[in-house]
Enzyme design. Sequence first.
Site, PDB file in Angstrom:
ATOM      1  N   HIS A   1     -25.989  -0.685 -16.615  1.00 17.24           N
ATOM      2  CA  HIS A   1     -25.532  -0.390 -17.984  1.00 17.24           C
ATOM      3  C   HIS A   1     -24.032  -0.062 -18.007  1.00 17.24           C
ATOM      4  O   HIS A   1     -23.514   0.552 -17.065  1.00 17.24           O
ATOM      5  CB  HIS A   1     -26.330   0.804 -18.526  1.00 17.24           C
ATOM      6  CG  HIS A   1     -26.060   1.104 -19.961  1.00 17.24           C
ATOM      7  ND1 HIS A   1     -25.312   2.178 -20.369  1.00 17.24           N
ATOM      8  CD2 HIS A   1     -26.435   0.456 -21.101  1.00 17.24           C
ATOM      9  CE1 HIS A   1     -25.250   2.199 -21.696  1.00 17.24           C
ATOM     10  NE2 HIS A   1     -25.922   1.166 -22.163  1.00 17.24           N
TER      11      HIS A   1
ATOM     12  N   SER B   1     -43.143  -5.154 -17.298  1.00 21.22           N
ATOM     13  CA  SER B   1     -42.104  -4.941 -18.290  1.00 21.22           C
ATOM     14  C   SER B   1     -42.573  -5.151 -19.728  1.00 21.22           C
ATOM     15  O   SER B   1     -43.412  -6.005 -20.008  1.00 21.22           O
ATOM     16  CB  SER B   1     -40.963  -5.913 -17.930  1.00 21.22           C
ATOM     17  OG  SER B   1     -40.143  -6.095 -19.013  1.00 21.22           O
TER      18      SER B   1
HETATM   19  C1  LIG Z   1     -30.280   0.901 -18.414  1.00 19.51           C
HETATM   20  C2  LIG Z   1     -29.619   1.805 -19.408  1.00 19.51           C
HETATM   21  N1  LIG Z   1     -28.971   2.887 -18.987  1.00 19.51           N
HETATM   22  C3  LIG Z   1     -28.356   3.725 -19.830  1.00 19.51           C
HETATM   23  C4  LIG Z   1     -28.380   3.500 -21.184  1.00 19.51           C
HETATM   24  C5  LIG Z   1     -27.640   4.420 -22.084  1.00 19.51           C
HETATM   25  O1  LIG Z   1     -28.469   5.259 -22.773  1.00 19.51           O
HETATM   26  P1  LIG Z   1     -27.977   6.020 -24.086  1.00 19.51           P
HETATM   27  O2  LIG Z   1     -27.777   4.990 -25.126  1.00 19.51           O
HETATM   28  O3  LIG Z   1     -29.121   6.958 -24.327  1.00 19.51           O
HETATM   29  O4  LIG Z   1     -26.738   6.753 -23.736  1.00 19.51           O
HETATM   30  C6  LIG Z   1     -29.050   2.374 -21.698  1.00 19.51           C
HETATM   31  C7  LIG Z   1     -29.086   2.114 -23.136  1.00 19.51           C
HETATM   32  O5  LIG Z   1     -29.485   1.114 -23.625  1.00 19.51           O
HETATM   33  C8  LIG Z   1     -29.686   1.510 -20.778  1.00 19.51           C
HETATM   34  O6  LIG Z   1     -30.320   0.405 -21.189  1.00 19.51           O
END
Ligand SMILES: Cc1ncc(COP(=O)(O)O)c(C=O)c1O
Length: 386
Positions: A125, A326
């Site tokens: 992400h 998934s």
């Molecule tokens: C794999 C992953 N990590 C982190 C996040 C970030 O989360 P947040 O939007 O709650 O900050 C997301 C959000 O879509 C995600 O898909």
Amino acid sequence: MKEIENRIQNQVEEKLAALKQHIEIARNNFIGYPVSKDFDYSEIYDFLKYPINNIGDPFNDSTYKVQTHEIEREVVGFFAKLFRADPKDYWGYVTNGGSESNLYGLYLARELHPKGMVYYSESTHYSVRKNIHLLNIPSIVIRSQENGEIDYEDFENTVKMNRHKPAIVLTTFGTTMTEAKDDVSKIKSILKKLAIQDNYIHCDAALAGSFGAFMEPKIPFDFKDGADSISISGHKFIGSPIPTGVIVTKRSNRDRIAKGISYIGSLDTTITGSRNGHSPLFLWYAIKKMGAEGLQKRYLHSLEVAEYCEKKLNEIGVKAWRNQNSITVVIEKPNAEIKEKWQLATEDNISHIICMPNVSKAQIDSFIYDVQNCEKKIEEPFEFTF
Ligand SMILES: Cc1ncc(COP(=O)(O)O)c(C=O)c1O
């Protein structure tokens, strides 16, 4: 004077009514984002009257008493159990979302291994790259496999070249686009094989962390499998009116970074000072009402709808696939009209439908109907005119 007050009141009412309508329409048609919308928190609305602030460490007393620390500890405890943490050695807090939880995991890792190198895959992400930049830690991007999972061979070869440095590995349990899951035990065994004793694994389980414990077969991601900290987003699978997240880590690690602050009469162990005290209440309410069994039921429902969606799309000739266990169905980038109406997130040439617990087979049917009946728009050829 009264006239002006009435005019302002009317303007406010009109604006709020229009905003509510806009939000309701937008909410009804989305199947492209991992956000649950089937919650009812009306029983605790009354708490919005209070200036709740969870400043300080939830596991320590603070001078500010308008807080929900006890409830927050229960939320952290629930996830610690779900993630098979050591009951005598866990700690955590409720954050503003998965991104802050990832920042915390990386912050702890850097404090424990100041000379460490971070490894994360291409499918990680975007918050991770930003967090690494904020923390100023050297990092290397590892190739992803086609399904979005980290390429273990590339990981091994890359770490091998940096064996003299502590390894901080950011694994993802449910990548944003394809819900691919990096196997923490495979990562752990590569580190062991290369004899890298100074290591730290943070698992970003934003979406799938809330149901990973119920998967069959299990995919290794938790504390017993080798993670040192795990993050989730609370507004994703569980659902909350306010973005929220949880970070769970080992208490022994957080003890090494804790600093006492006399102004708040507590320990400064969290990223922000003032902290949302309402969101732990929402999460607590949800997990009390559904329990682990309810969460599992939600997952099984999502899984069934995802299987249905994948099958139906393939039946009408749209190539669709899913990673193991998934609830995300991956498809080729659809036509702009479909993308817009169903709010489908798109990256490169793929898009996805995320079958959150509120998504029903009837909703999938109406999506399929739209896909079948939309006009195929031919992309304008891009060419020079000279
Ligand atoms: C794999 C992953 N990590 C982190 C996040 C970030 O989360 P947040 O939007 O709650 O900050 C997301 C959000 O879509 C995600 O898909």
